[in-house]
Design a protein around this motif. Structure first.
Motif, PDB file in Angstrom:
ATOM      1  N   ASP A   1     -21.846   5.827  -2.987  1.00 59.32           N
ATOM      2  CA  ASP A   1     -20.816   6.551  -2.663  1.00 59.32           C
ATOM      3  C   ASP A   1     -20.417   7.568  -3.531  1.00 59.32           C
ATOM      4  N   PRO A   2     -19.945   8.867  -3.181  1.00 61.83           N
ATOM      5  CA  PRO A   2     -19.348   9.690  -4.189  1.00 61.83           C
ATOM      6  C   PRO A   2     -18.057   9.119  -4.587  1.00 61.83           C
ATOM      7  N   GLU A   3     -17.507   9.735  -5.737  1.00 58.04           N
ATOM      8  CA  GLU A   3     -16.274   9.241  -6.346  1.00 58.04           C
ATOM      9  C   GLU A   3     -15.228   9.114  -5.173  1.00 58.04           C
ATOM     10  N   PRO A   4     -14.394   7.884  -5.045  1.00 54.51           N
ATOM     11  CA  PRO A   4     -13.578   7.706  -4.182  1.00 54.51           C
ATOM     12  C   PRO A   4     -12.379   8.875  -4.081  1.00 54.51           C
ATOM     13  N   PRO A   5     -11.659   9.210  -3.312  1.00 59.06           N
ATOM     14  CA  PRO A   5     -10.767  10.128  -3.096  1.00 59.06           C
ATOM     15  C   PRO A   5      -9.636   9.425  -3.989  1.00 59.06           C
ATOM     16  N   PRO A   6      -8.972  10.349  -4.677  1.00 62.90           N
ATOM     17  CA  PRO A   6      -7.576   9.846  -5.485  1.00 62.90           C
ATOM     18  C   PRO A   6      -6.550   9.361  -4.491  1.00 62.90           C
ATOM     19  N   GLN A   7      -6.013   8.237  -4.963  1.00 62.77           N
ATOM     20  CA  GLN A   7      -4.987   7.649  -4.186  1.00 62.77           C
ATOM     21  C   GLN A   7      -3.431   8.273  -4.675  1.00 62.77           C
ATOM     22  N   PRO A   8      -2.910   8.620  -3.724  1.00 60.34           N
ATOM     23  CA  PRO A   8      -1.303   9.402  -4.075  1.00 60.34           C
ATOM     24  C   PRO A   8      -0.399   8.230  -4.901  1.00 60.34           C
ATOM     25  N   LYS A   9       0.270   8.725  -6.121  1.00 57.20           N
ATOM     26  CA  LYS A   9       0.963   7.628  -6.607  1.00 57.20           C
ATOM     27  C   LYS A   9       2.374   7.319  -5.777  1.00 57.20           C
ATOM     28  N   VAL A  10       2.535   6.192  -5.923  1.00 57.68           N
ATOM     29  CA  VAL A  10       3.701   5.892  -5.078  1.00 57.68           C
ATOM     30  C   VAL A  10       4.880   5.306  -6.081  1.00 57.68           C
ATOM     31  N   PRO A  11       5.823   5.732  -6.174  1.00 55.75           N
ATOM     32  CA  PRO A  11       6.728   5.235  -7.171  1.00 55.75           C
ATOM     33  C   PRO A  11       7.063   3.620  -6.713  1.00 55.75           C
ATOM     34  N   LYS A  12       7.440   2.905  -7.931  1.00 51.35           N
ATOM     35  CA  LYS A  12       7.791   1.518  -7.539  1.00 51.35           C
ATOM     36  C   LYS A  12       8.910   1.587  -7.125  1.00 51.35           C
ATOM     37  N   TRP A  13       9.152   0.473  -6.072  1.00 44.26           N
ATOM     38  CA  TRP A  13      10.374   0.540  -5.419  1.00 44.26           C
ATOM     39  C   TRP A  13      11.514  -0.398  -6.237  1.00 44.26           C
ATOM     40  N   GLN A  14      12.695   0.302  -6.446  1.00 42.92           N
ATOM     41  CA  GLN A  14      13.773  -0.473  -6.879  1.00 42.92           C
ATOM     42  C   GLN A  14      14.772  -0.567  -6.166  1.00 42.92           C
ATOM     43  N   PRO A  15      15.627  -1.710  -6.031  1.00 38.50           N
ATOM     44  CA  PRO A  15      16.926  -1.738  -5.245  1.00 38.50           C
ATOM     45  C   PRO A  15      18.048  -0.871  -5.863  1.00 38.50           C
ATOM     46  N   ASN A  16      19.040  -0.395  -4.850  1.00 43.33           N
ATOM     47  CA  ASN A  16      19.874   0.473  -5.361  1.00 43.33           C
ATOM     48  C   ASN A  16      20.981  -0.386  -6.329  1.00 43.33           C
ATOM     49  N   LYS A  17      21.057  -1.578  -6.071  1.00 39.45           N
ATOM     50  CA  LYS A  17      22.118  -2.563  -6.282  1.00 39.45           C
ATOM     51  C   LYS A  17      21.387  -3.150  -7.682  1.00 39.45           C
ATOM     52  N   ALA A  18      20.726  -2.504  -8.676  1.00 34.52           N
ATOM     53  CA  ALA A  18      20.297  -3.279  -9.624  1.00 34.52           C
ATOM     54  C   ALA A  18      21.069  -3.202 -10.926  1.00 34.52           C
TER      55      ALA A  18
END
Length: 70
Positions: free
Chosen positions: A53-70
């Motif tokens: 397989d050719p190189e896999p398509p790049p995966q979009p970076k998803v920011p880590k989820w953090q709650p608002n009440k941290a």
């Protein structure tokens, strides 16, 4: 023809360990690798036929989820 769809001649040469088209064709036939021959007599191998397989398509970076009440 797209390089991503087919192996390049250099990749086929490395796989068959021969620069000669007759030996490359013999190697492909002996190992049961699906191929076809272009208008000039050179073997053409699809990447899907050898599982490369050719190189896999790049995966979009998803920011880590953090709650608002941290």
């Amino acid at each position: 023809m797209s390089d991503k769809l087919c192996l390049t001649r250099d990749e086929i040469k490395a796989m068959a360990r021969s620069p000669l088209k007759e030996r490359q064709l013999r190697f492909l036939r002996q190992n049961g690798i699906r191929h076809y021959i272009d208008g000039k007599g050179w073997p053409v191998v699809l990447r899907a036929a050898v599982g490369a397989d050719p190189e896999p398509p790049p995966q979009p970076k998803v920011p880590k989820w953090q709650p608002n009440k941290a």
